[in-house]
Design a protein around this motif. Structure first.
Motif, PDB file in Angstrom:
ATOM      1  N   GLY A  55      30.242  26.122  46.662  1.00  0.00           N
ATOM      2  CA  GLY A  55      28.923  25.525  46.476  1.00  0.00           C
ATOM      3  C   GLY A  55      27.864  26.544  46.095  1.00  0.00           C
ATOM      4  N   SER A  56      28.285  27.600  45.409  1.00  0.00           N
ATOM      5  CA  SER A  56      27.363  28.650  44.989  1.00  0.00           C
ATOM      6  C   SER A  56      27.584  28.951  43.515  1.00  0.00           C
ATOM      7  N   ASP A  57      26.881  29.950  43.003  1.00  0.00           N
ATOM      8  CA  ASP A  57      27.089  30.386  41.620  1.00  0.00           C
ATOM      9  C   ASP A  57      26.532  31.802  41.463  1.00  0.00           C
ATOM     10  N   LYS A  58      26.741  32.369  40.287  1.00  0.00           N
ATOM     11  CA  LYS A  58      26.365  33.769  40.060  1.00  0.00           C
ATOM     12  C   LYS A  58      24.868  34.034  40.177  1.00  0.00           C
ATOM     13  N   SER A  59      24.033  33.018  40.078  1.00  0.00           N
ATOM     14  CA  SER A  59      22.595  33.232  40.247  1.00  0.00           C
ATOM     15  C   SER A  59      22.240  33.538  41.699  1.00  0.00           C
ATOM     16  N   LYS A  60      23.198  33.328  42.599  1.00  0.00           N
ATOM     17  CA  LYS A  60      22.956  33.554  44.028  1.00  0.00           C
ATOM     18  C   LYS A  60      23.681  34.796  44.545  1.00  0.00           C
ATOM     19  N   LEU A  61      24.177  35.633  43.623  1.00  0.00           N
ATOM     20  CA  LEU A  61      24.839  36.862  44.050  1.00  0.00           C
ATOM     21  C   LEU A  61      23.865  37.756  44.814  1.00  0.00           C
ATOM     22  N   LEU A  62      24.337  38.316  45.910  1.00  0.00           N
ATOM     23  CA  LEU A  62      23.559  39.258  46.694  1.00  0.00           C
ATOM     24  C   LEU A  62      23.975  40.691  46.390  1.00  0.00           C
ATOM     25  N   SER A  63      25.294  40.909  46.326  1.00  0.00           N
ATOM     26  CA  SER A  63      25.789  42.257  46.067  1.00  0.00           C
ATOM     27  C   SER A  63      27.129  42.194  45.342  1.00  0.00           C
ATOM     28  N   ALA A  64      27.446  43.275  44.663  1.00  0.00           N
ATOM     29  CA  ALA A  64      28.729  43.414  43.974  1.00  0.00           C
ATOM     30  C   ALA A  64      29.171  44.865  44.089  1.00  0.00           C
ATOM     31  N   THR A  65      30.457  45.039  44.316  1.00  0.00           N
ATOM     32  CA  THR A  65      31.060  46.364  44.269  1.00  0.00           C
ATOM     33  C   THR A  65      32.171  46.307  43.238  1.00  0.00           C
ATOM     34  N   ILE A  66      32.112  47.210  42.285  1.00  0.00           N
ATOM     35  CA  ILE A  66      33.082  47.244  41.190  1.00  0.00           C
ATOM     36  C   ILE A  66      33.875  48.535  41.301  1.00  0.00           C
ATOM     37  N   TYR A  67      35.191  48.389  41.312  1.00  0.00           N
ATOM     38  CA  TYR A  67      36.098  49.521  41.380  1.00  0.00           C
ATOM     39  C   TYR A  67      36.781  49.675  40.033  1.00  0.00           C
ATOM     40  N   LEU A  68      36.692  50.857  39.449  1.00  0.00           N
ATOM     41  CA  LEU A  68      37.330  51.139  38.168  1.00  0.00           C
ATOM     42  C   LEU A  68      38.422  52.175  38.368  1.00  0.00           C
ATOM     43  N   ALA A  69      39.577  51.947  37.761  1.00  0.00           N
ATOM     44  CA  ALA A  69      40.654  52.933  37.829  1.00  0.00           C
ATOM     45  C   ALA A  69      40.248  54.218  37.120  1.00  0.00           C
ATOM     46  N   ASP A  70      39.385  54.081  36.101  1.00  0.00           N
ATOM     47  CA  ASP A  70      38.904  55.238  35.349  1.00  0.00           C
ATOM     48  C   ASP A  70      37.431  55.019  35.044  1.00  0.00           C
ATOM     49  N   ILE A  71      36.566  55.843  35.602  1.00  0.00           N
ATOM     50  CA  ILE A  71      35.122  55.677  35.428  1.00  0.00           C
ATOM     51  C   ILE A  71      34.714  55.785  33.954  1.00  0.00           C
ATOM     52  N   ALA A  72      35.564  56.359  33.118  1.00  0.00           N
ATOM     53  CA  ALA A  72      35.273  56.435  31.679  1.00  0.00           C
ATOM     54  C   ALA A  72      35.220  55.045  31.051  1.00  0.00           C
ATOM     55  N   SER A  73      35.760  54.024  31.742  1.00  0.00           N
ATOM     56  CA  SER A  73      35.732  52.648  31.223  1.00  0.00           C
ATOM     57  C   SER A  73      34.473  51.898  31.663  1.00  0.00           C
ATOM     58  N   TYR A 105      46.231  47.233  37.138  1.00  0.00           N
ATOM     59  CA  TYR A 105      44.858  46.832  37.423  1.00  0.00           C
ATOM     60  C   TYR A 105      43.907  47.965  37.055  1.00  0.00           C
ATOM     61  N   LEU A 106      42.964  47.653  36.183  1.00  0.00           N
ATOM     62  CA  LEU A 106      41.987  48.636  35.724  1.00  0.00           C
ATOM     63  C   LEU A 106      40.627  48.443  36.354  1.00  0.00           C
ATOM     64  N   VAL A 107      40.402  47.246  36.898  1.00  0.00           N
ATOM     65  CA  VAL A 107      39.111  46.914  37.501  1.00  0.00           C
ATOM     66  C   VAL A 107      39.339  45.914  38.627  1.00  0.00           C
ATOM     67  N   GLU A 108      38.534  46.046  39.671  1.00  0.00           N
ATOM     68  CA  GLU A 108      38.522  45.103  40.797  1.00  0.00           C
ATOM     69  C   GLU A 108      37.060  44.886  41.159  1.00  0.00           C
ATOM     70  N   ILE A 109      36.693  43.619  41.411  1.00  0.00           N
ATOM     71  CA  ILE A 109      35.299  43.303  41.713  1.00  0.00           C
ATOM     72  C   ILE A 109      35.240  42.478  42.991  1.00  0.00           C
ATOM     73  N   GLN A 110      34.365  42.888  43.890  1.00  0.00           N
ATOM     74  CA  GLN A 110      34.119  42.175  45.152  1.00  0.00           C
ATOM     75  C   GLN A 110      32.654  41.785  45.168  1.00  0.00           C
ATOM     76  N   VAL A 111      32.356  40.526  45.521  1.00  0.00           N
ATOM     77  CA  VAL A 111      30.968  40.080  45.564  1.00  0.00           C
ATOM     78  C   VAL A 111      30.665  39.336  46.865  1.00  0.00           C
ATOM     79  N   THR A 112      29.387  39.306  47.188  1.00  0.00           N
ATOM     80  CA  THR A 112      28.848  38.499  48.269  1.00  0.00           C
ATOM     81  C   THR A 112      27.708  37.682  47.674  1.00  0.00           C
ATOM     82  N   ALA A 113      27.640  36.406  48.065  1.00  0.00           N
ATOM     83  CA  ALA A 113      26.618  35.516  47.502  1.00  0.00           C
ATOM     84  C   ALA A 113      26.042  34.607  48.590  1.00  0.00           C
ATOM     85  N   ALA A 114      24.853  34.084  48.323  1.00  0.00           N
ATOM     86  CA  ALA A 114      24.273  33.041  49.176  1.00  0.00           C
ATOM     87  C   ALA A 114      24.795  31.700  48.677  1.00  0.00           C
ATOM     88  N   LYS A 115      24.774  30.707  49.557  1.00  0.00           N
ATOM     89  CA  LYS A 115      25.172  29.360  49.145  1.00  0.00           C
ATOM     90  C   LYS A 115      24.035  28.672  48.426  1.00  0.00           C
TER      91      LYS A 115
END
Length: 115
Positions: A55-73, A105-115
């Protein structure tokens, strides 16, 4: 106290909702390609689907952590991210280089959002 868990596996849930906060596990591409931008697009679609289920969407994202296998990407990942993120409501975000669970896996993304 109400806690809802979605897509429960033996090790983790893909999403947990507590009160009005939605926590997603780190998402990786379902069909990993050797292209960071394409993996990011797949992951962002998964995030959209999970947030909608809660019951949420990307407009309600609070935080995101992005993990890259290679920061050059970083630029290739940002190309997909910038096309997707709600420019009026960008979350707090961190991007780090990390060894991911499997070499495809070259990228992993974790997010937290409000409802």
């Amino acid at each position: 106290m109400s806690i809802q868990r979605f897509h429960i596996g033996p090790r983790m849930s893909q999403m947990v909702v507590h009160k009005d906060t939605v926590y997603l596990a780190g998402q990786v591409a379902d069909e990993p390609t050797p292209d960071v931008e394409r993996q990011t697009i797949q992951i962002l679609a998964q995030i959209d689907a999970l947030l909608a289920e809660a019951g949420s969407d990307k407009s309600k994202l609070l935080s995101a952590t992005i993990y890259l296998a290679d920061i050059a990407s970083f630029g290739a990942m940002n190309k997909a991210w910038d096309a997707w993120v709600d420019p009026a409501n960008p979350p707090a975000r961190a991007t780090v280089e990390a060894k991911l669970a499997a070499p495809q896996y070259l990228v992993e993304i974790q997010v937290t959002a409000a409802k």
